[in-house]
Enzyme design. Structure first.
Site, PDB file in Angstrom:
ATOM      1  N   CYS A 125      19.409  -2.316   4.732  1.00 25.52           N
ATOM      2  CA  CYS A 125      19.049  -3.729   4.927  1.00 25.52           C
ATOM      3  C   CYS A 125      20.211  -4.683   4.670  1.00 25.52           C
ATOM      4  O   CYS A 125      20.266  -5.774   5.230  1.00 25.52           O
ATOM      5  CB  CYS A 125      17.890  -4.112   4.014  1.00 25.52           C
ATOM      6  N   HIS A 269      17.715 -12.096   4.277  1.00 28.70           N
ATOM      7  CA  HIS A 269      17.209 -10.903   4.961  1.00 28.70           C
ATOM      8  C   HIS A 269      15.703 -11.031   5.141  1.00 28.70           C
ATOM      9  O   HIS A 269      14.984 -11.390   4.204  1.00 28.70           O
ATOM     10  CB  HIS A 269      17.546  -9.672   4.122  1.00 28.70           C
ATOM     11  N   ASN A 299      10.659  -6.625  10.089  1.00 26.68           N
ATOM     12  CA  ASN A 299      11.904  -6.359   9.351  1.00 26.68           C
ATOM     13  C   ASN A 299      12.760  -5.403  10.184  1.00 26.68           C
ATOM     14  O   ASN A 299      12.452  -4.224  10.286  1.00 26.68           O
ATOM     15  CB  ASN A 299      11.554  -5.751   7.985  1.00 26.68           C
TER      16      ASN A 299
HETATM   17  N1  COA Z   1      -3.017  -2.269   5.849  1.00 22.44           N
HETATM   18  C1  COA Z   1      -4.077  -2.252   5.018  1.00 22.44           C
HETATM   19  N2  COA Z   1      -3.998  -1.826   3.763  1.00 22.44           N
HETATM   20  C2  COA Z   1      -2.799  -1.404   3.315  1.00 22.44           C
HETATM   21  C3  COA Z   1      -1.674  -1.388   4.121  1.00 22.44           C
HETATM   22  C4  COA Z   1      -1.801  -1.834   5.440  1.00 22.44           C
HETATM   23  N3  COA Z   1      -0.784  -1.881   6.301  1.00 22.44           N
HETATM   24  N4  COA Z   1      -0.647  -0.920   3.404  1.00 22.44           N
HETATM   25  C5  COA Z   1      -1.106  -0.652   2.183  1.00 22.44           C
HETATM   26  N5  COA Z   1      -2.430  -0.930   2.131  1.00 22.44           N
HETATM   27  C6  COA Z   1      -3.361  -0.784   1.010  1.00 22.44           C
HETATM   28  C7  COA Z   1      -2.895   0.203  -0.020  1.00 22.44           C
HETATM   29  O1  COA Z   1      -3.234   1.511   0.370  1.00 22.44           O
HETATM   30  C8  COA Z   1      -3.648  -0.242  -1.239  1.00 22.44           C
HETATM   31  O2  COA Z   1      -4.931   0.243  -1.173  1.00 22.44           O
HETATM   32  P1  COA Z   1      -5.695   0.728  -2.519  1.00 22.44           P
HETATM   33  O3  COA Z   1      -5.750  -0.499  -3.374  1.00 22.44           O
HETATM   34  O4  COA Z   1      -7.010   1.182  -2.002  1.00 22.44           O
HETATM   35  O5  COA Z   1      -4.833   1.795  -3.087  1.00 22.44           O
HETATM   36  C9  COA Z   1      -3.725  -1.745  -1.065  1.00 22.44           C
HETATM   37  O6  COA Z   1      -3.443  -2.010   0.327  1.00 22.44           O
HETATM   38  C10 COA Z   1      -2.737  -2.489  -1.910  1.00 22.44           C
HETATM   39  O7  COA Z   1      -1.475  -1.825  -1.795  1.00 22.44           O
HETATM   40  P2  COA Z   1      -0.259  -2.275  -2.619  1.00 22.44           P
HETATM   41  O8  COA Z   1       0.876  -1.374  -2.286  1.00 22.44           O
HETATM   42  O9  COA Z   1      -0.637  -2.498  -4.028  1.00 22.44           O
HETATM   43  O10 COA Z   1      -0.022  -3.689  -1.919  1.00 22.44           O
HETATM   44  P3  COA Z   1       1.014  -4.761  -2.270  1.00 22.44           P
HETATM   45  O11 COA Z   1       0.307  -5.993  -2.641  1.00 22.44           O
HETATM   46  O12 COA Z   1       2.108  -4.265  -3.148  1.00 22.44           O
HETATM   47  O13 COA Z   1       1.645  -5.014  -0.824  1.00 22.44           O
HETATM   48  C11 COA Z   1       3.609  -4.553   0.450  1.00 22.44           C
HETATM   49  C12 COA Z   1       2.320  -4.000  -0.159  1.00 22.44           C
HETATM   50  C13 COA Z   1       4.313  -3.405   1.115  1.00 22.44           C
HETATM   51  C14 COA Z   1       3.239  -5.614   1.481  1.00 22.44           C
HETATM   52  C15 COA Z   1       4.442  -5.203  -0.665  1.00 22.44           C
HETATM   53  O14 COA Z   1       4.561  -4.321  -1.749  1.00 22.44           O
HETATM   54  C16 COA Z   1       5.788  -5.617  -0.207  1.00 22.44           C
HETATM   55  O15 COA Z   1       5.917  -6.489   0.612  1.00 22.44           O
HETATM   56  N6  COA Z   1       6.861  -5.034  -0.749  1.00 22.44           N
HETATM   57  C17 COA Z   1       8.217  -5.306  -0.308  1.00 22.44           C
HETATM   58  C18 COA Z   1       8.426  -4.519   0.929  1.00 22.44           C
HETATM   59  C19 COA Z   1       9.707  -4.889   1.620  1.00 22.44           C
HETATM   60  O16 COA Z   1      10.048  -6.028   1.726  1.00 22.44           O
HETATM   61  N7  COA Z   1      10.400  -3.885   2.109  1.00 22.44           N
HETATM   62  C20 COA Z   1      11.588  -4.065   2.800  1.00 22.44           C
HETATM   63  C21 COA Z   1      12.706  -4.278   1.857  1.00 22.44           C
HETATM   64  S1  COA Z   1      14.220  -4.311   2.672  1.00 22.44           S
END
Ligand code: COA
Length: 342
Positions: A125, A269, A299
């Site tokens: 990234c 980013h 992204n």
């Molecule tokens: N659609 C629906 N549900 C989803 C999902 C999707 N695409 N992806 C994950 N879930 C579910 C999970 O399975 C989890 O279910 P559970 O509670 O039954 O276990 C629930 O949603 C919550 O997941 P969690 O991982 O706790 O969500 P979160 O609030 O942390 O959000 C991200 C997930 C990925 C959106 C968040 O962590 C994030 O944005 N992180 C940074 C990612 C990023 O920027 N990456 C690139 C960096 S360069």
């Protein structure tokens, strides 16, 4: 003359300027509703957690170097230069067309440029800002004059598009941006960089296989276990990204004697809109001081910053002399920022 970086009075300072920018995106638009057909997710979940509405994914036949070629031609047009005018290529991608060689040489050949050097940068990234720092060093040292820097990525073929991979599949996407850089003796150009890494978090956002530590490097077992898919600990990435990017922007601006309030524009980013919003609040920036387009492209890893930069240029948001900061955080973990005058 002014003092140069070493503080030697009377020696004119060469800086690196942006001469042209260009982008290329796959034509195929994939909406959140399209993804809901493939996995258990929803437009509402994706928009709320990431801000993304749609993204571009390639169809078979479209390649990273193909997109990079289109972006480069567009950047060369703006610069009023031809492929023959380039002295070197720095190509940032974590998703090359093949394991080896890297994409730089393929692009050199497609461009019909002379036998110029091509270096691939694999810092995911933050690849574009890292590539800029390499090109800037080359130009300021006088090693090369005109350097093409590309950030291009095809993530869609590394995604698990089943429910098991939904956390990453809804975020990552494909696209390319290119910039042509050259030396200048005026006040414009790149002023400073801030570069960091911490490998303790390497496996929080990674692709395990294929890899040379595996015997064999690539196997049916790995594929059955899905080890060739991008894996992410989203919460950990989020937690670090919202601290590291603002910290790095303050640091790079500090090196130039500025603060965030002086910024005309911050391009962060495009990892996740929620992350971008925390950065904006943390740096106390107004809406007109930031630019986000993740809603439309997802992204695109190393491509997010050059794509955003090009859109700002074409929308007339940048004038000569404007103070701009670029910042990125991602897999590694690696994070880095640049400060420049347009
Ligand atoms: N659609 C629906 N549900 C989803 C999902 C999707 N695409 N992806 C994950 N879930 C579910 C999970 O399975 C989890 O279910 P559970 O509670 O039954 O276990 C629930 O949603 C919550 O997941 P969690 O991982 O706790 O969500 P979160 O609030 O942390 O959000 C991200 C997930 C990925 C959106 C968040 O962590 C994030 O944005 N992180 C940074 C990612 C990023 O920027 N990456 C690139 C960096 S360069």
């Amino acid at each position: 003359g002014r003092a140069n970086d070493l503080g030697i009075p009377g020696v004119p300072m060469t800086r690196t300027r942006f001469l042209g920018t260009g982008i290329a995106l796959p034509e195929r638009v994939v909406t959140n509703d399209d993804l809901s057909q493939l996995m258990d997710t929803s437009d509402e979940w994706i928009k709320t957690r990431t801000g993304i509405r749609e993204r571009r994914w390639v169809v078979p036949g479209e390649t990273g170097t193909g997109l990079a070629l289109k972006a480069t031609r567009s950047a060369l047009d703006i610069a009023g230069l031809g492929a023959d005018d380039l002295d070197a290529i720095v190509y940032a991608t974590s998703t090359p067309d093949h394991s080896a060689p890297g994409n730089g040489v393929y692009l050199q050949h497609l461009l019909g440029a002379g036998p110029i050097p091509a270096l691939d940068i694999r810092t995911q990234c933050s690849g574009f800002v890292y590539a800029l720092s390499v090109a800037d060093g080359w130009i300021r040292s006088g090693l090369f004059r005109r350097v093409l820097v590309v950030g291009a990525e095809i993530q869609s073929t590394a995604l698990d598009v089943s429910t098991a991979g939904r956390d990453t599949a809804v975020i990552f996407a494909d696209g390319a941006g290119a910039v042509v850089l050259g030396p200048t003796d005026d006040d414009a150009g790149i002023l400073a960089f801030d570069l960091h890494g911490d490998g303790a978090y390497a496996e929080k956002l990674w692709v395990d296989a294929p890899g040379s530590m595996h015997h064999p490097r690539m196997s049916h077992g790995q594929i059955d276990a899905g080890r060739h898919f991008l894996r992410m600990d989203g919460k950990e990435v989020f937690r670090h990204a919202v601290v590291r990017m603002p910290e790095s922007v303050r640091a790079v601006l500090g090196k130039t004697g500025h603060t965030p309030a002086d910024l005309k524009l911050l391009i962060a980013h495009q990892a996740n809109l929620r992350i971008a919003e925390v950065i904006q609040r943390s740096l106390e920036l107004r809406d007109d001081q930031v630019y986000n387009n993740i809603m439309w492209y997802g992204n695109t890893t190393a491509a997010t910053i050059p794509i955003a930069l090009d859109e700002c240029v074409r929308a007339g948001r940048l004038a000569r002399g404007d103070l701009i900061a670029l910042t990125a955080f991602g897999s590694g973990f690696l994070w880095r920022s640049a400060a420049l005058r347009w």
